[in-house]
Design a protein around this motif. Structure first.
Motif, PDB file in Angstrom:
ATOM      1  N   VAL A  67       0.846  -1.189   0.000  1.00  0.00           N
ATOM      2  CA  VAL A  67       0.000   0.000   0.000  1.00  0.00           C
ATOM      3  C   VAL A  67       0.883   1.243   0.000  1.00  0.00           C
ATOM      4  O   VAL A  67       1.796   1.367   0.813  1.00  0.00           O
ATOM      5  CB  VAL A  67      -0.919   0.030   1.243  1.00  0.00           C
ATOM      6  CG1 VAL A  67      -1.751   1.296   1.271  1.00  0.00           C
ATOM      7  CG2 VAL A  67      -1.800  -1.211   1.291  1.00  0.00           C
ATOM      8  N   SER A  69       0.348   5.349   0.323  1.00  0.00           N
ATOM      9  CA  SER A  69      -0.729   6.267   0.703  1.00  0.00           C
ATOM     10  C   SER A  69      -0.193   7.528   1.372  1.00  0.00           C
ATOM     11  O   SER A  69       0.851   7.512   2.008  1.00  0.00           O
ATOM     12  CB  SER A  69      -1.691   5.563   1.672  1.00  0.00           C
ATOM     13  OG  SER A  69      -2.748   6.428   2.022  1.00  0.00           O
ATOM     14  N   ALA A  74      -5.115   5.944  -1.448  1.00  0.00           N
ATOM     15  CA  ALA A  74      -4.257   4.774  -1.280  1.00  0.00           C
ATOM     16  C   ALA A  74      -4.173   4.026  -2.600  1.00  0.00           C
ATOM     17  O   ALA A  74      -5.156   3.900  -3.324  1.00  0.00           O
ATOM     18  CB  ALA A  74      -4.796   3.870  -0.183  1.00  0.00           C
ATOM     19  N   TYR A  75      -2.995   3.526  -2.893  1.00  0.00           N
ATOM     20  CA  TYR A  75      -2.728   2.774  -4.109  1.00  0.00           C
ATOM     21  C   TYR A  75      -2.352   1.357  -3.713  1.00  0.00           C
ATOM     22  O   TYR A  75      -1.460   1.153  -2.882  1.00  0.00           O
ATOM     23  CB  TYR A  75      -1.594   3.437  -4.893  1.00  0.00           C
ATOM     24  CG  TYR A  75      -1.281   2.758  -6.194  1.00  0.00           C
ATOM     25  CD1 TYR A  75      -2.041   3.016  -7.324  1.00  0.00           C
ATOM     26  CD2 TYR A  75      -0.231   1.862  -6.302  1.00  0.00           C
ATOM     27  CE1 TYR A  75      -1.771   2.389  -8.529  1.00  0.00           C
ATOM     28  CE2 TYR A  75       0.055   1.227  -7.504  1.00  0.00           C
ATOM     29  CZ  TYR A  75      -0.721   1.490  -8.609  1.00  0.00           C
ATOM     30  OH  TYR A  75      -0.455   0.869  -9.795  1.00  0.00           O
ATOM     31  N   LEU A  76      -3.028   0.378  -4.275  1.00  0.00           N
ATOM     32  CA  LEU A  76      -2.756  -1.026  -4.008  1.00  0.00           C
ATOM     33  C   LEU A  76      -1.799  -1.535  -5.075  1.00  0.00           C
ATOM     34  O   LEU A  76      -2.063  -1.381  -6.270  1.00  0.00           O
ATOM     35  CB  LEU A  76      -4.063  -1.822  -4.029  1.00  0.00           C
ATOM     36  CG  LEU A  76      -3.985  -3.296  -3.691  1.00  0.00           C
ATOM     37  CD1 LEU A  76      -3.477  -3.515  -2.269  1.00  0.00           C
ATOM     38  CD2 LEU A  76      -5.356  -3.943  -3.874  1.00  0.00           C
ATOM     39  N   ILE A  99      -6.704  -3.527   2.413  1.00  0.00           N
ATOM     40  CA  ILE A  99      -7.523  -2.340   2.192  1.00  0.00           C
ATOM     41  C   ILE A  99      -8.635  -2.119   3.204  1.00  0.00           C
ATOM     42  O   ILE A  99      -9.006  -0.983   3.453  1.00  0.00           O
ATOM     43  CB  ILE A  99      -8.102  -2.298   0.758  1.00  0.00           C
ATOM     44  CG1 ILE A  99      -9.153  -3.356   0.533  1.00  0.00           C
ATOM     45  CG2 ILE A  99      -7.002  -2.380  -0.267  1.00  0.00           C
ATOM     46  CD1 ILE A  99      -9.867  -3.224  -0.801  1.00  0.00           C
ATOM     47  N   CYS A 107      -9.769   5.417   2.929  1.00  0.00           N
ATOM     48  CA  CYS A 107      -9.188   6.141   1.791  1.00  0.00           C
ATOM     49  C   CYS A 107      -9.936   5.869   0.487  1.00  0.00           C
ATOM     50  O   CYS A 107     -10.674   4.900   0.361  1.00  0.00           O
ATOM     51  CB  CYS A 107      -7.730   5.714   1.590  1.00  0.00           C
ATOM     52  SG  CYS A 107      -6.587   6.309   2.827  1.00  0.00           S
ATOM     53  N   TRP A 109      -9.349   4.438  -2.993  1.00  0.00           N
ATOM     54  CA  TRP A 109      -8.365   3.462  -3.452  1.00  0.00           C
ATOM     55  C   TRP A 109      -8.257   3.432  -4.972  1.00  0.00           C
ATOM     56  O   TRP A 109      -9.254   3.563  -5.673  1.00  0.00           O
ATOM     57  CB  TRP A 109      -8.760   2.063  -2.971  1.00  0.00           C
ATOM     58  CG  TRP A 109      -8.427   1.852  -1.531  1.00  0.00           C
ATOM     59  CD1 TRP A 109      -9.210   2.182  -0.465  1.00  0.00           C
ATOM     60  CD2 TRP A 109      -7.231   1.300  -1.007  1.00  0.00           C
ATOM     61  NE1 TRP A 109      -8.565   1.857   0.701  1.00  0.00           N
ATOM     62  CE2 TRP A 109      -7.345   1.312   0.390  1.00  0.00           C
ATOM     63  CE3 TRP A 109      -6.076   0.787  -1.586  1.00  0.00           C
ATOM     64  CZ2 TRP A 109      -6.346   0.820   1.227  1.00  0.00           C
ATOM     65  CZ3 TRP A 109      -5.077   0.302  -0.758  1.00  0.00           C
ATOM     66  CH2 TRP A 109      -5.216   0.319   0.628  1.00  0.00           C
TER      67      TRP A 109
END
Length: 143
Positions: A67, A69, A74-76, A99, A107, A109
């Motif tokens: 993650v 963020s 947030a970016y997975l 997540i 967040c 995502w």
């Protein structure tokens, strides 16, 4: 956070537990999105991540979700489960832990993927219909 997801399989978000050698091996050799990525870059992305959740089989690295963020978005990234463990719901458990069960649950995502769309749709991800979303592709310099 440390939790058993099946006998002999557990999730843990302790970054000290990540096996860099195994993560680098999988990402640089087996993944389509990070093939050829240098070890130093993988080590740097892990170190700078807001959170990493590892999947462990008998204590050995068997999957990962990372993650990135700022606490609002947030970016997975770098989600994987080793091939011999797929089809058992472990990817779903890993994504849920990353997540929904962590500090970034509230967040907005985003992620980039060309596979497992059904898995991600189950967590509310969808193709962008937001006219404010723009993307700048990676420079041609590589992974």
């Amino acid at each position: 956070m440390r939790s058993e997801v099946a006998p002999g399989l557990e999730l843990d978000d302790d970054p000290a537990r990540i096996d860099l050698d195994e993560v680098h091996r999988f990402l640089s050799r087996e993944s389509y999105w990070a093939r050829g990525r240098p070890r130093e870059r993988i080590e740097g992305t892990l170190r700078m991540s807001a959170r990493v959740v590892g999947l462990y089989e008998g204590g050995r690295q068997a999957g990962l979700a990372r993650v990135v963020s700022d606490g609002n978005i947030a970016y997975l990234a770098d989600v994987y489960v080793l091939p011999h463990l797929r089809g058992r719901g472990l990817g779903r458990a890993l994504v849920r832990a990353a997540i929904e069960d962590g500090p970034f649950a509230g967040c907005r995502w985003i992620l980039h993927t060309r596979d497992a769309h059904d898995l991600y749709r189950g967590f509310g991800f969808a193709e962008p219909d937001d006219p404010t979303l723009m993307q700048r592709p990676r420079a041609a310099s590589g992974a």
